[in-house]
Write a protein that holds these residues in place. Structure first.
Motif, PDB file in Angstrom:
ATOM      1  N   GLN A  81      21.235   0.123  15.953  1.00  0.00           N
ATOM      2  CA  GLN A  81      20.175   1.099  15.661  1.00  0.00           C
ATOM      3  C   GLN A  81      19.333   0.647  14.467  1.00  0.00           C
ATOM      4  OE1 GLN A  81      21.987   4.937  15.110  1.00  0.00           O
ATOM      5  NE2 GLN A  81      22.065   5.385  17.286  1.00  0.00           N
ATOM      6  N   THR A  82      19.992   0.080  13.452  1.00  0.00           N
ATOM      7  CA  THR A  82      19.268  -0.384  12.267  1.00  0.00           C
ATOM      8  C   THR A  82      18.352  -1.548  12.620  1.00  0.00           C
ATOM      9  OG1 THR A  82      21.133   0.296  10.875  1.00  0.00           O
ATOM     10  CG2 THR A  82      19.533  -1.199   9.887  1.00  0.00           C
ATOM     11  N   ALA A  83      18.871  -2.492  13.399  1.00  0.00           N
ATOM     12  CA  ALA A  83      18.050  -3.639  13.825  1.00  0.00           C
ATOM     13  C   ALA A  83      16.860  -3.168  14.654  1.00  0.00           C
ATOM     14  CB  ALA A  83      18.907  -4.624  14.622  1.00  0.00           C
ATOM     15  N   TRP A  84      17.109  -2.227  15.554  1.00  0.00           N
ATOM     16  CA  TRP A  84      16.028  -1.691  16.400  1.00  0.00           C
ATOM     17  C   TRP A  84      14.988  -0.982  15.526  1.00  0.00           C
ATOM     18  CZ3 TRP A  84      13.692  -2.407  20.723  1.00  0.00           C
ATOM     19  CH2 TRP A  84      12.884  -1.406  21.287  1.00  0.00           C
ATOM     20  N   GLY A  85      15.450  -0.207  14.548  1.00  0.00           N
ATOM     21  CA  GLY A  85      14.532   0.492  13.646  1.00  0.00           C
ATOM     22  C   GLY A  85      13.667  -0.478  12.859  1.00  0.00           C
ATOM     23  N   LEU A  86      14.251  -1.600  12.428  1.00  0.00           N
ATOM     24  CA  LEU A  86      13.486  -2.610  11.684  1.00  0.00           C
ATOM     25  C   LEU A  86      12.443  -3.281  12.579  1.00  0.00           C
ATOM     26  CD1 LEU A  86      16.323  -4.213   9.518  1.00  0.00           C
ATOM     27  CD2 LEU A  86      14.422  -2.794   8.710  1.00  0.00           C
ATOM     28  N   LEU A  87      12.793  -3.507  13.839  1.00  0.00           N
ATOM     29  CA  LEU A  87      11.826  -4.077  14.785  1.00  0.00           C
ATOM     30  C   LEU A  87      10.657  -3.107  14.983  1.00  0.00           C
ATOM     31  CD1 LEU A  87      10.904  -6.226  16.796  1.00  0.00           C
ATOM     32  CD2 LEU A  87      12.389  -5.183  18.520  1.00  0.00           C
ATOM     33  N   LEU A  88      10.974  -1.818  15.109  1.00  0.00           N
ATOM     34  CA  LEU A  88       9.920  -0.805  15.265  1.00  0.00           C
ATOM     35  C   LEU A  88       9.020  -0.767  14.026  1.00  0.00           C
ATOM     36  CD1 LEU A  88      12.006   2.117  16.830  1.00  0.00           C
ATOM     37  CD2 LEU A  88      10.348   0.669  18.022  1.00  0.00           C
ATOM     38  N   GLN A  89       9.617  -0.949  12.856  1.00  0.00           N
ATOM     39  CA  GLN A  89       8.820  -0.980  11.630  1.00  0.00           C
ATOM     40  C   GLN A  89       7.832  -2.148  11.663  1.00  0.00           C
ATOM     41  OE1 GLN A  89      11.343  -0.966   8.153  1.00  0.00           O
ATOM     42  NE2 GLN A  89      12.350   0.946   8.716  1.00  0.00           N
ATOM     43  N   LYS A  90       8.314  -3.313  12.145  1.00  0.00           N
ATOM     44  CA  LYS A  90       7.437  -4.494  12.247  1.00  0.00           C
ATOM     45  C   LYS A  90       6.272  -4.193  13.203  1.00  0.00           C
ATOM     46  CE  LYS A  90      10.047  -7.558   9.912  1.00  0.00           C
ATOM     47  NZ  LYS A  90       9.584  -8.165   8.641  1.00  0.00           N
ATOM     48  N   ASP A  95       7.338   1.187   6.964  1.00  0.00           N
ATOM     49  CA  ASP A  95       8.712   1.041   6.473  1.00  0.00           C
ATOM     50  C   ASP A  95       9.553   2.245   6.879  1.00  0.00           C
ATOM     51  OD1 ASP A  95       7.656   3.002   4.884  1.00  0.00           O
ATOM     52  OD2 ASP A  95       7.905   1.949   2.981  1.00  0.00           O
ATOM     53  N   ASP A  96       9.081   2.943   7.919  1.00  0.00           N
ATOM     54  CA  ASP A  96       9.710   4.191   8.344  1.00  0.00           C
ATOM     55  C   ASP A  96       9.582   4.301   9.862  1.00  0.00           C
ATOM     56  OD1 ASP A  96      10.905   6.665   8.211  1.00  0.00           O
ATOM     57  OD2 ASP A  96       9.358   7.605   6.969  1.00  0.00           O
ATOM     58  N   ALA A  97      10.691   4.467  10.562  1.00  0.00           N
ATOM     59  CA  ALA A  97      10.638   4.576  12.024  1.00  0.00           C
ATOM     60  C   ALA A  97      11.600   5.661  12.498  1.00  0.00           C
ATOM     61  CB  ALA A  97      10.997   3.241  12.675  1.00  0.00           C
ATOM     62  N   PRO A 125      17.087  12.957  16.328  1.00  0.00           N
ATOM     63  CA  PRO A 125      16.256  11.883  15.771  1.00  0.00           C
ATOM     64  C   PRO A 125      17.096  10.935  14.922  1.00  0.00           C
ATOM     65  CG  PRO A 125      15.514  14.078  15.031  1.00  0.00           C
ATOM     66  CD  PRO A 125      16.828  14.253  15.701  1.00  0.00           C
ATOM     67  N   ILE A 126      16.806   9.647  15.029  1.00  0.00           N
ATOM     68  CA  ILE A 126      17.399   8.628  14.160  1.00  0.00           C
ATOM     69  C   ILE A 126      16.247   8.075  13.319  1.00  0.00           C
ATOM     70  CG2 ILE A 126      18.688   6.459  14.034  1.00  0.00           C
ATOM     71  CD1 ILE A 126      20.284   8.578  15.519  1.00  0.00           C
ATOM     72  N   ARG A 127      16.390   8.172  12.006  1.00  0.00           N
ATOM     73  CA  ARG A 127      15.319   7.698  11.117  1.00  0.00           C
ATOM     74  C   ARG A 127      15.805   6.476  10.340  1.00  0.00           C
ATOM     75  NH1 ARG A 127      12.131  11.372   6.518  1.00  0.00           N
ATOM     76  NH2 ARG A 127      10.399   9.910   6.196  1.00  0.00           N
ATOM     77  N   ILE A 128      15.087   5.391  10.467  1.00  0.00           N
ATOM     78  CA  ILE A 128      15.424   4.159   9.743  1.00  0.00           C
ATOM     79  C   ILE A 128      14.310   3.886   8.732  1.00  0.00           C
ATOM     80  CG2 ILE A 128      15.962   1.694   9.938  1.00  0.00           C
ATOM     81  CD1 ILE A 128      18.009   3.422  11.427  1.00  0.00           C
ATOM     82  N   ARG A 129      14.669   3.949   7.457  1.00  0.00           N
ATOM     83  CA  ARG A 129      13.703   3.679   6.383  1.00  0.00           C
ATOM     84  C   ARG A 129      14.132   2.441   5.607  1.00  0.00           C
ATOM     85  NH1 ARG A 129      12.932   9.509   3.530  1.00  0.00           N
ATOM     86  NH2 ARG A 129      15.116   9.732   4.130  1.00  0.00           N
ATOM     87  N   SER A 130      13.177   1.711   5.091  1.00  0.00           N
ATOM     88  CA  SER A 130      13.531   0.511   4.329  1.00  0.00           C
ATOM     89  C   SER A 130      12.510   0.256   3.244  1.00  0.00           C
ATOM     90  CB  SER A 130      13.601  -0.704   5.263  1.00  0.00           C
ATOM     91  OG  SER A 130      12.297  -1.022   5.718  1.00  0.00           O
ATOM     92  N   GLN A 131      12.906  -0.572   2.293  1.00  0.00           N
ATOM     93  CA  GLN A 131      11.993  -1.090   1.281  1.00  0.00           C
ATOM     94  C   GLN A 131      12.124  -2.603   1.306  1.00  0.00           C
ATOM     95  OE1 GLN A 131      13.537   1.061  -2.117  1.00  0.00           O
ATOM     96  NE2 GLN A 131      11.956   2.627  -1.927  1.00  0.00           N
ATOM     97  N   ALA A 132      11.059  -3.275   0.897  1.00  0.00           N
ATOM     98  CA  ALA A 132      11.014  -4.744   1.013  1.00  0.00           C
ATOM     99  C   ALA A 132      12.215  -5.429   0.366  1.00  0.00           C
ATOM    100  CB  ALA A 132       9.719  -5.270   0.402  1.00  0.00           C
ATOM    101  N   GLU A 133      12.709  -4.863  -0.730  1.00  0.00           N
ATOM    102  CA  GLU A 133      13.814  -5.486  -1.458  1.00  0.00           C
ATOM    103  C   GLU A 133      15.186  -5.184  -0.840  1.00  0.00           C
ATOM    104  OE1 GLU A 133      13.536  -7.724  -4.077  1.00  0.00           O
ATOM    105  OE2 GLU A 133      11.474  -7.605  -3.343  1.00  0.00           O
ATOM    106  N   ASP A 134      15.249  -4.224   0.077  1.00  0.00           N
ATOM    107  CA  ASP A 134      16.525  -3.880   0.719  1.00  0.00           C
ATOM    108  C   ASP A 134      17.054  -5.058   1.524  1.00  0.00           C
ATOM    109  OD1 ASP A 134      16.616  -1.280  -0.208  1.00  0.00           O
ATOM    110  OD2 ASP A 134      15.649  -0.426   1.562  1.00  0.00           O
TER     111      ASP A 134
END
Length: 269
Positions: A81-90, A95-97, A125-134
């Protein structure tokens, strides 16, 4: 068998205000829509014609994903799920999907729940948020904690959660389903020992959702992901490209779980 009425009684005893408050807080500040490239510019779904692309991750990649999941005390579901969320962010330059995740909805505190017959399934809902430094490792740990917190409120109806947001029913446009019934293994076991003359052939099943795009994950020794899509809205080449991007991303994060989000590249050479 434990009667379904016990589940209904449990459901009615839940604090709906607390659940509403949890989901409102969970989605606070999310003011966009997360989309997947369709490959068809400006296409509108005129009816539906479902097709699928089957992605086999293979034993090697699956094994490495499981090793990373164990190392960081998360489930394979959380990792994917995290990998999928990061792909959606791209894809969305964000930085939020947010996407939908199907849950079995069987509360462990009800004795005999695993043998109960009835409708429990729900989508949350599954929410994946990230910051560049994460790093990816940071994110899977955080998302595992969040998943555990969401468990207490996963029976709250999706339409109620959507009503709390400005997007309403447009909050999610696709879902990810982690299948957890080992049908193939059951069939294989039938072939061993006394029942060896008992053969099942041509078994199949049909499932349908209200979404134009679904990821159905089959966690086997070699994990498979079935990309189901409405061919009137999504182009097959675009779906195959998305599959390639996901594999590329998974290869990077299992090779180095401490890779920073900003260093991830979904494009192959």
């Amino acid at each position: 068998v434990t009667p379904y009425s016990q589940y209904i009684a449990w459901l009615e005893a839940q604090d709906v205000e607390e659940a509403a408050s949890y989901w409102k807080e969970y989605l606070l500040g999310y003011d966009q829509q997360t989309s997947i490239p369709t490959g068809k510019a400006g296409a509108k779904a005129d009816g539906e014609q479902f097709e699928h692309v089957l992605c086999d991750l293979g034993k090697d990649l699956t094994g490495r994903m499981e090793m990373v999941a164990k190392q960081y005390h998360v489930t394979a579901n959380t990792l994917l799920q995290t990998a999928w969320g990061l792909l959606l962010q791209k894809y969305n330059g964000s930085d939020d999907a947010v996407f939908g995740g199907v849950v079995s909805g069987r509360p462990a505190e009800i004795s005999g729940i695993e043998n109960m017959v009835g409708l429990f399934i729900n989508t949350i809902p599954i929410r994946i948020r990230s910051q560049a430094e994460d790093t990816f490792a940071d994110l899977i740990r955080a998302n595992q904690q969040q998943a555990l917190a969401s468990q207490d409120y996963e029976t709250y109806p999706l339409y109620e959660i959507q009503a709390l947001t400005e997007q309403k029913q447009d909050l999610i446009n696709h879902i990810i389903v982690f299948e957890n019934y080992p049908v193939e293994e059951q069939v294989e076991q039938l072939g061993e020992g006394a029942a060896s003359d008992f053969v099942i052939s041509n078994a199949g099943m049909i499932e349908q959702t209200n979404y134009d795009f679904n990821l159905v994950v089959m966690p086997q020794e070699a994990m498979k992901i079935r990309f189901e899509y409405n061919a009137k809205l999504y182009d097959r080449e675009a779906v195959e490209r998305t599959q390639g991007h996901l594999i590329q991303l998974l290869e990077q994060v299992v090779a180095n779980p401490n890779i920073r989000v900003q260093e991830l590249d979904v494009l192959s050479e």
